[in-house]
Design an enzyme around this catalytic site. Structure first.
Site, PDB file in Angstrom:
ATOM      1  N   HIS A   1      -3.458 -44.674 -28.691  1.00 20.06           N
ATOM      2  CA  HIS A   1      -1.996 -44.430 -28.512  1.00 20.06           C
ATOM      3  C   HIS A   1      -1.297 -44.867 -29.566  1.00 20.06           C
ATOM      4  O   HIS A   1      -0.863 -46.022 -29.979  1.00 20.06           O
ATOM      5  CB  HIS A   1      -1.530 -45.025 -27.185  1.00 20.06           C
ATOM      6  CG  HIS A   1      -0.190 -44.432 -26.917  1.00 20.06           C
ATOM      7  ND1 HIS A   1       0.666 -44.743 -25.662  1.00 20.06           N
ATOM      8  CD2 HIS A   1       0.941 -43.815 -27.693  1.00 20.06           C
ATOM      9  CE1 HIS A   1       1.894 -44.215 -25.845  1.00 20.06           C
ATOM     10  NE2 HIS A   1       2.138 -43.669 -26.869  1.00 20.06           N
TER      11      HIS A   1
ATOM     12  N   ASP B   1       0.565 -48.107 -28.773  1.00 21.09           N
ATOM     13  CA  ASP B   1       1.803 -47.213 -28.670  1.00 21.09           C
ATOM     14  C   ASP B   1       2.543 -47.498 -30.204  1.00 21.09           C
ATOM     15  O   ASP B   1       3.844 -47.893 -30.159  1.00 21.09           O
ATOM     16  CB  ASP B   1       2.846 -47.465 -27.604  1.00 21.09           C
ATOM     17  CG  ASP B   1       4.007 -46.461 -27.666  1.00 21.09           C
ATOM     18  OD1 ASP B   1       3.926 -45.773 -28.522  1.00 21.09           O
ATOM     19  OD2 ASP B   1       4.728 -46.626 -26.508  1.00 21.09           O
TER      20      ASP B   1
ATOM     21  N   ARG C   1       3.187 -40.290 -37.192  1.00 19.72           N
ATOM     22  CA  ARG C   1       4.369 -39.443 -37.756  1.00 19.72           C
ATOM     23  C   ARG C   1       3.933 -38.291 -38.983  1.00 19.72           C
ATOM     24  O   ARG C   1       4.898 -37.788 -39.432  1.00 19.72           O
ATOM     25  CB  ARG C   1       5.237 -40.345 -38.747  1.00 19.72           C
ATOM     26  CG  ARG C   1       5.487 -41.662 -37.596  1.00 19.72           C
ATOM     27  CD  ARG C   1       6.278 -41.341 -36.392  1.00 19.72           C
ATOM     28  NE  ARG C   1       6.881 -42.450 -35.703  1.00 19.72           N
ATOM     29  CZ  ARG C   1       7.072 -42.290 -34.438  1.00 19.72           C
ATOM     30  NH1 ARG C   1       7.203 -41.393 -33.714  1.00 19.72           N
ATOM     31  NH2 ARG C   1       7.985 -43.665 -33.952  1.00 19.72           N
TER      32      ARG C   1
ATOM     33  N   ASN D   1      10.273 -47.896 -25.206  1.00 26.49           N
ATOM     34  CA  ASN D   1      10.055 -47.052 -23.840  1.00 26.49           C
ATOM     35  C   ASN D   1       8.554 -46.981 -23.580  1.00 26.49           C
ATOM     36  O   ASN D   1       7.707 -46.231 -24.225  1.00 26.49           O
ATOM     37  CB  ASN D   1      10.607 -45.563 -24.217  1.00 26.49           C
ATOM     38  CG  ASN D   1      10.666 -44.837 -22.896  1.00 26.49           C
ATOM     39  OD1 ASN D   1      10.628 -45.534 -21.863  1.00 26.49           O
ATOM     40  ND2 ASN D   1      11.052 -43.682 -22.959  1.00 26.49           N
TER      41      ASN D   1
END
Lengths: 322, 436
Positions: B68, B315, B72, B288
Site C-alpha cells: 500500500h 500507506d 503519484r 486517513n
C-alpha cells in the site's frame, strides 16, 4: 514550515490561559472603561499600527477592534479578502509578512478556518490577536462575556452558567466556557446531542445537558448561541420550529433558572428562534452591556499586546469601578 | 555478476531460518543458503564474478514488501516520482511495493496501466506492482474494465482514498473482480459517518474546533464489506485498519472462512490522537483514517501480534510541503512512510517486547506478499534475490529533509528511532547503500 512561539501579547484562545492572566485583562478592561467614561483614555497605542485582517465577514468584532485601536491613539488598517492580495491567491502568511514589513505592529485576524491565527502567530514576530477562527475560538468575545458576567455579579467563581444551543460549531462557546472554567465558574452546555456532544463537555471541563429544564436549573446566567440555518441541511436539527419548541428560551423557561438569573447572547440573535424578544430585551438581559464591553476588552488586549510594558499591574479591587 | 551476502544474521521466518548464514544470489535468484559459503571465494585472489556484500553485525531480511503506497505516477511528480519514491522504498528496506490508482488521471484505463508498467521498468529501483481503479474515475458508480486492467498488468484493484459508498456497487465490484482473480483493496469508510471529519472524533477534535471523523465510519464499512466478501466469495483486503471496533467484524469473517485479509500502518501502530493535540494545527498529523485513541492502538498491536491483522503496509502518501502547509481542514491526508516504517515498529513494538522481531519481519515480508500472491518475502533457493540489511542497534533521528522521498511530511520529525537499513538488494543488485 518551521513555526516558532507566538510573540508576547498574542491572544490565540482562552483555553490554557491561566485564570490570573484572564483577570488581569478584565481588570485592564474595567480601568479603560472607567477612563473612557471620564474622557481620559491614555494614548497607549500612540504610534502603533494595527492591521485588521478579516478573511470572513464581520461587523461588530471588526468595528469594535477598529474603535478600540482609535480610542487608544493607534491607527487601524483594514484588510478584507475582497480587494486585497489575499483574493489573488496570496497566502495569509505572505500577506502578513508584507504587513509586517510595512511597519504594522500587530495583526488582528478573523478567519473561517480553525487554527489560522495560531499558525500565523508561529511565523510572524509581532503579536497576533484571534478575532474568531472558524469553529475554534473567539477569545475577545469570551472575555467580554466574562467581563459582563463579572460586572453583573461582582464575581465569576462559583457561578453556574448555562450555554444553550449549537455548541459544536460555536467558537464563542469554546472561548467563554474555557475562560469561565479558568475563573472557577461552573459551565453546563445545553442542547440536542447532535449539537452538544459529550466529548466537547469533556474537552472544556463542562457539564452537558440534553434537556433544557435540567440544563437551566440553578443557572445564574443563561447564554444562548446563534443557530445557523445550514445546520438543518446537515441533519443536526429537523427544523427551526422544532428547535424553538425544545430549545428556545422564553420568559417561562427563564424561570427554570435561579431567581434573578441574567440572560446573554453573543449576537446576532435570531429573535423568535433561540430566544424570544421578551427575554432578549428584558431588564435581566445583559446583551447591551456585552456590546459596550466588547470595545473595552479589545482595548485591553491591544494594550496587552502593544503598550509599553504590557498591562499595568493589577490594582486593588476597590480601585476598579464596578 | 553474482552476489555473496556474507556474515550476517539471516532472519527469514518463511523458511524458518534465524542464524548465521551466507547467501549466494545467482542470476537474480537465491542460489544457495548455508552457514558458510566462504569456499566460494578462493583465498588470496580477487573473487571473480562474485560481488561480496559484508553483512557481519547486520540482520539479513527478505526484502520488505509494501502492498500500500502512493508513488503519484502519473501526474503528480511534484509529490513523488517513480525514481524518488522507489529510492525512498529502497532506503527503507523495501524491495517491492504496490502503487495505488488515485493518480492524475486515475488508473482506470488499461493503456494507463500498461504505460505505467513500462515506465516502472525504466525508472524504478525496486519492484513496483500497479493496483488499478475499481470504478471509473474512482467515482464509485460504474466498474472500471477490470479484466482489461488485469491483462495490462494490474496486480489488484482499489479505489483507495475514495471509499465505495454504494453497497450494491461494492458487491458487483467484488463479484466481477473475483472472475479475474483480482484482490480488492478496500478503503473502508462510510462517507456519511465520515462527513467532513479530519481528526479522530473526541475531545481533541472538539477542543481544536476541527470536525471529527468517528471510528465507526471505518468499522461499519468494514462490517459491510467483509459480509459482502462472504456473500460473493471474492478476495477482500481491508486497508489501514485503525479502529478497535473494526477488528471484531474481521475476526468473525475469518472464523467464517471468508476470503478476507487486513493490514495496519506503522503510524496507527505507534501513534495516537495525542500527536494531534501536540502538533495542533500542523497538518503533518493528518492521515486517513485518522490517528485514534490509545485503546485503539493497543487493540491493533494485539491484533497484529496474534495475526488477526495479516500484515503491515505503510500507506506511504507523500505530498509537497506547500500542500501540507495549509489550514488543517484543507491540507491533504497522508504522510511519507517508507523510510521510517521498519524502524518505527521496531522501536515502538519490538524493543518494548510487544511484538517478537520474527513476527515483525513476517508481517512486513511473506505475509504482505501472500495477500496479493506476490513472489518474494522469502529467501529460499529459487526465490527472488531481494533482501535488506538492517542494523538494529543503529540509533538515528528522523530528519525528513534527508529523506529520499519528495514527501517530507511526517509527525515523526525529530523522533529517535532504532534500526536502519544499511543496504537493499533487488534481484541480486545492490540498489541502496546507507552512506550515513
Amino acid at each position: 514550515m518551521t513555526a516558532g512561539a507566538p510573540a508576547p501579547g498574542s491572544l490565540l484562545g482562552l483555553a490554557g490561559l491561566p485564570g490570573p492572566e484572564i483577570e488581569a485583562i478584565l481588570d485592564e478592561a474595567e480601568a479603560l472603561l472607567a477612563s473612557w467614561r471620564k474622557g481620559t483614555l491614555p494614548a497607549l497605542l500612540r504610534g502603533k499600527t494595527v492591521a485588521l485582517v478579516f478573511v470572513e465577514p464581520s461587523t461588530r468584532t471588526r468595528v469594535s477592534f477598529e474603535q478600540a485601536t482609535n480610542l487608544l491613539g493607534g491607527r487601524a488598517v483594514l484588510l478584507g479578502e475582497a480587494g486585497s492580495s489575499l483574493e489573488k491567491g496570496e497566502t495569509l502568511f505572505d500577506t502578513a509578512e508584507t504587513l509586517r514589513a510595512t511597519g504594522v505592529d500587530a495583526i488582528v485576524l478573523r478567519h473561517p478556518e480553525p487554527g489560522e491565527p495560531e499558525r500565523l502567530a508561529g511565523r510572524v514576530p509581532i503579536p497576533v490577536l484571534n478575532a474568531g477562527d472558524g469553529t475554534h475560538e473567539h477569545p475577545t468575545q469570551g472575555l467580554l462575556d466574562i467581563l459582563t458576567i463579572r460586572q453583573a455579579f461582582g464575581r465569576v467563581a462559583g457561578l453556574r452558567v448555562a450555554i444553550v444551543g449549537d455548541v459544536l460549531h460555536s467558537r464563542v462557546a469554546r472561548s467563554t466556557a474555557a475562560g469561565l472554567r479558568a475563573l472557577g465558574a461552573e459551565v453546563v452546555l445545553v442542547g440536542p446531542p447532535t449539537l452538544v456532544p459529550p466529548a466537547l463537555g469533556r474537552a472544556l471541563g463542562a457539564g452537558v445537558a440534553h434537556d433544557l429544564a435540567r440544563g437551566l436549573r440553578g443557572a445564574d446566567v443563561v447564554m444562548t448561541l446563534r443557530l445557523q440555518r445550514e445546520r438543518m441541511r446537515a441533519a443536526y436539527i429537523p427544523s427551526l420550529s422544532e428547535y424553538r419548541a425544545f430549545w428556545g428560551v422564553t420568559p417561562e423557561r427563564m424561570a427554570w433558572a435561579r431567581p434573578g438569573a441574567r440572560f446573554m447572547h453573543p449576537g446576532p440573535a435570531n429573535r423568535g428562534v433561540e430566544v424570544t424578544s421578551e427575554v432578549h430585551d428584558a431588564p435581566a438581559s445583559l446583551v447591551r452591556g456585552q456590546v459596550r464591553n466588547g470595545v473595552a476588552v479589545r482595548m485591553a488586549v491591544l494594550a496587552r499586546a502593544l503598550a509599553e510594558g504590557g498591562l499595568r499591574p493589577a490594582r486593588p479591587p476597590e480601585a476598579i469601578a464596578r | 555478476m553474482n552476489l555473496l551476502v556474507r556474515g550476517g544474521r539471516l532472519l527469514d521466518p518463511a523458511s524458518g531460518r534465524d542464524g548465521r548464514y551466507d547467501l549466494l544470489i545467482e542470476g537474480g535468484r537465491v542460489a544457495e543458503v548455508a552457514p558458510d559459503l566462504s569456499h566460494l571465494l578462493p583465498e588470496g585472489s580477487e573473487p571473480r564474478g562474485i560481488e561480496v556484500l559484508e553483512a557481519s553485525g547486520l540482520l539479513v531480511l527478505p526484502g520488505l514488501v509494501d502492498i500500500h503506497a502512493h508513488l503519484r505516477t502519473p501526474g503528480q511528480s511534484h509529490k513523488e516520482t517513480l525514481e524518488t519514491g522507489t529510492r525512498a522504498a529502497a532506503a527503507g528496506g523495501f524491495t517491492q511495493v504496490v502503487t495505488l490508482a488515485n493518480t492524475v488521471p486515475v488508473l482506470d484505463d488499461p493503456l494507463l496501466v500498461a504505460a505505467l508498467v513500462a515506465r516502472v521498468e525504466r525508472e524504478a529501483v525496486v519492484r513496483v506492482h500497479v493496483a488499478a481503479a475499481v470504478t471509473k474515475g474512482q467515482m464509485g458508480r460504474e466498474l472500471a474494465p477490470l479484466g482489461a486492467l488485469a491483462q495490462a498488468g494490474a496486480c489488484a484493484v482499489s479505489d483507495d482514498g475514495r471509499p465505495i459508498a454504494d453497497a450494491g456497487v461494492m458487491r458487483r465490484a467484488l463479484e466481477y473482480a473475483k472472475g479475474f482473480g483480482l484482490v480488492l483493496l478496500d478503503h473502508a469508510e462510510d462517507p456519511g459517518l465520515a462527513g467532513e471529519g479530519v481528526v479522530h472524533e473526541g475531545p481533541v477534535a472538539a477542543a481544536l474546533g476541527l470536525p471529527g471523523l468517528p471510528s465507526l465510519a471505518e468499522s461499519v464499512a468494514v462490517a459491510r464489506d467483509v459480509a459482502l466478501a462472504g456473500l460473493t466469495g471474492a478476495r477482500l483486503h481491508v486497508m489501514h485498519v485503525s479502529a478497535r471496533a473494526s477488528l471484531e467484524p474481521i475476526r468473525r469473517a475469518k472464523e467464517e472462512g471468508f476470503p478476507v485479509t487486513a493490514e495496519v500502518t506503522p503510524h496507527h501502530l505507534a501513534l495516537t490522537v495525542a500527536e494531534v493535540a501536540r502538533f495542533r494545527y500542523d497538518a503533518r498529523t493528518k492521515v486517513n483514517p485518522p490517528l485514534r485513541d490509545e485503546e485503539d492502538r493497543e487493540a491493533l498491536v494485539e491484533a497484529l501480534a496474534e495475526g488477526l491483522l495479516d500484515c503491515i503496509a505503510t500507506d506511504h502518501a507523500p505530498h509537497a510541503a506547500d500542500e501540507k502547509d495549509a489550514p488543517y481542514r484543507d491540507a491533504p491526508f497522508g504522510i511519507s512512510g517508507f523510510e521510517t516504517a521498519f524502524a518505527l515498529v521496531h522501536t515502538e513494538l519490538v524493543r518494548p517486547g510487544r511484538l517478537p522481531l520474527p513476527e515483525l519481519v513476517r508481517r512486513m515480508t511473506v505475509e504482505p506478499a501472500r495477500v496479493l500472491g506476490l513472489r518474494g518475502g522469502r529467501l529460499a533457493p529459487g526465490d527472488p534475490g531481494d533482501l535488506a540489511l538492517f542494523d538494529l542497534e543503529a540509533r538515528w533521528r528522523v530528519e525528513p529533509e534527508r529523506f529520499e522521498s519528495r514527501g517530507r511530511n511526517t509527525p515523526l520529525v525529530g523522533r529517535e528511532l532504532f534500526g536502519r537499513c544499511r543496504a537493499t538488494v533487488v534481484g541480486g543488485r545492490v540498489v541502496w547503500r546507507d552512506e550515513a
